[in-house]
Design an enzyme around this catalytic site. Sequence first.
Site, PDB file in Angstrom:
ATOM      1  N   GLU A  52      -5.528  -7.640  -1.461  1.00 56.58           N
ATOM      2  CA  GLU A  52      -6.269  -7.709  -0.190  1.00 56.58           C
ATOM      3  C   GLU A  52      -7.726  -7.351  -0.438  1.00 56.58           C
ATOM      4  O   GLU A  52      -8.020  -6.409  -1.179  1.00 56.58           O
ATOM      5  CB  GLU A  52      -5.735  -6.687   0.831  1.00 56.58           C
ATOM      6  CG  GLU A  52      -4.401  -7.005   1.413  1.00 56.58           C
ATOM      7  CD  GLU A  52      -3.952  -5.947   2.438  1.00 56.58           C
ATOM      8  OE1 GLU A  52      -4.810  -5.327   3.089  1.00 56.58           O
ATOM      9  OE2 GLU A  52      -2.731  -5.763   2.548  1.00 56.58           O
ATOM     10  N   GLU A 111       0.810  -1.225   0.000  1.00 54.59           N
ATOM     11  CA  GLU A 111       0.000   0.000   0.000  1.00 54.59           C
ATOM     12  C   GLU A 111       0.846   1.281   0.000  1.00 54.59           C
ATOM     13  O   GLU A 111       0.992   1.959   1.024  1.00 54.59           O
ATOM     14  CB  GLU A 111      -0.937   0.024   1.220  1.00 54.59           C
ATOM     15  CG  GLU A 111      -1.884  -1.149   1.221  1.00 54.59           C
ATOM     16  CD  GLU A 111      -2.878  -1.133   2.366  1.00 54.59           C
ATOM     17  OE1 GLU A 111      -3.986  -1.639   2.206  1.00 54.59           O
ATOM     18  OE2 GLU A 111      -2.547  -0.617   3.453  1.00 54.59           O
TER      19      GLU A 111
HETATM   20  C1  BGP Z   1      -4.529  -2.886   5.049  1.00 56.67           C
HETATM   21  C2  BGP Z   1      -3.228  -3.476   5.530  1.00 56.67           C
HETATM   22  C3  BGP Z   1      -3.348  -4.793   6.207  1.00 56.67           C
HETATM   23  C4  BGP Z   1      -4.650  -5.053   6.926  1.00 56.67           C
HETATM   24  C5  BGP Z   1      -5.873  -4.433   6.297  1.00 56.67           C
HETATM   25  C6  BGP Z   1      -7.115  -4.441   7.152  1.00 56.67           C
HETATM   26  O1  BGP Z   1      -4.420  -1.506   4.988  1.00 56.67           O
HETATM   27  O2  BGP Z   1      -2.336  -3.651   4.455  1.00 56.67           O
HETATM   28  O3  BGP Z   1      -2.207  -4.993   6.956  1.00 56.67           O
HETATM   29  O4  BGP Z   1      -4.583  -5.060   8.254  1.00 56.67           O
HETATM   30  O5  BGP Z   1      -5.630  -3.124   5.868  1.00 56.67           O
HETATM   31  O6  BGP Z   1      -7.068  -3.401   8.090  1.00 56.67           O
HETATM   32  P1  BGP Z   1      -7.362  -3.612   9.630  1.00 56.67           P
HETATM   33  O7  BGP Z   1      -6.454  -4.679  10.069  1.00 56.67           O
HETATM   34  O8  BGP Z   1      -7.080  -2.282  10.239  1.00 56.67           O
HETATM   35  O9  BGP Z   1      -8.788  -3.995   9.721  1.00 56.67           O
END
Ligand code: BGP
Length: 486
Positions: free
Chosen positions: A385, A192
């Site tokens: 993701e 990201e």
């Molecule tokens: C993204 C990240 C991940 C992950 C995901 C979900 O921004 O790359 O590492 O965690 O978000 O976010 P969260 O864990 O805050 O729900």
Amino acid sequence: MSDKFPKEFLWGGAMAASQADGAYDEGGKGLDTQDLRYFDATWTREERALQKNRRINHEKFIKALEDKDNEHYPFRWGIDFYHTYKEDIELFSELGIRILRTSINWARIYPNGDDEAPNEEGIQWYIDLFSECHRHGIKVFATILHYNIPVNLVLKYGGWKSRKTIDFYVRYATTLFERLGNLVDYWLPFNEFNAGRFNSYNGVCLIKDEEEDYDNAVFQCLHHQFIANALTIRKAHELIPGSKVGGMIARFTTYPATCRPDDVMQMILDDQYSNWFYLDVMARGEYPAYMNRYFKQCGIHIKVEEGDLEILKENTIDFTAFSYYFSQVSTTSQGWEKTSGNLIMANKNPYLETSEWGWQKDPKGLRITLNQIYDRYLLPVFIAENGLGAIDALEEDGSIHDPYRIDYLRSHIAEMREAIEDGVDLIGYTMWGFIDLVSCGSMEMSKRYGVIYVDRDDRGKGSNRRYKKDSFYWYQKVIASDGEEL
Ligand code: BGP
């Protein structure tokens, strides 16, 4: 429904070192920046959402360096994947995934970031992990940096503010190519890329209250990361001919709040500044013209060294990747209702429902995004993701009923299929947190994404046993049927 996913489509699961591996001080690993993020399990849901609790500052950072009270540092224990990976991969194989996306922890390979030689024990662990994946017919999608750098680099050099960090990073990446090159199928230098702008500690390791000119520092760090990214692509292509190196953003899909031209223009600007800028540099190899105006307006002056622009131009990505969790709206109207989203607060869209954390669920937005990204760069696209964070209940008989997650995934995968039909060259889908892990944003275990349940609570307590949720059997069928049975 007709089968529109190609047979070789890369169905997979995604995770990240700091959120899963644990063993923060084992195997010769150095302290990394995520090991220092403090969490308190007694915080209420509202307190967990507060920026002052989520974000690190100078005082918390210094205290955490010495603090051994690990219960309050969830990234130190994760789900103990460091020790359980063999049994976990058995489960991944039963699930049927064809690719695992995970990150390599820089501090496991170079504990201080600037060490002369790499930590052999760390390299061996990744050789074992990736070999185990391949033994089960699972390909590897490796993120080289997912939010955590060796703490020493921050203390000694100011992290990404220094050009020295570019050299250390490229040396680290080179070691990975030399030692793990035959075990990795897809490379992603940075998770990201735009996160640096929206969560600067995670993205570019800045501690906000230490910065005199914070905005300028963010963009200077980002410039250094762009250069590190390009030099890494060059190295990968040199050392591993045919290697595939991607560029990723957190995709904040946005719609104009109304058809008022002002709102439409605002949407274009939001999209450029928050999303396209990062992929434009990585895929087109140059700073886009629209950023000149932005930098001027915000008084940003980036130091660019001789040769930098050529490095960017000559070394562009082979595929695009993004995370997708929600969409939002753009408007120039004041006082528009807000809701949470990944990394940012978003303007609310009255047509969408939200998750328990306020993130707006928008499967159609995934099709829109896929079309937009493919149209813009004409490169293969990887969904790195996507998933739903929710509270799950482990029943006495070991079952977990999560129809909400199945609904979420089903509706998103259906739109992926539409996008493929639209002509998008979509090559893979790694569902986020397919095994429960520590939340990156709110640092809690109880926000779960997995189709595999991990018995651990917000204090890290529990049996650490794995259980299959209903969504496990559902995703297993989706993969086995090549996306036909949703
Ligand atoms: C993204 C990240 C991940 C992950 C995901 C979900 O921004 O790359 O590492 O965690 O978000 O976010 P969260 O864990 O805050 O729900």
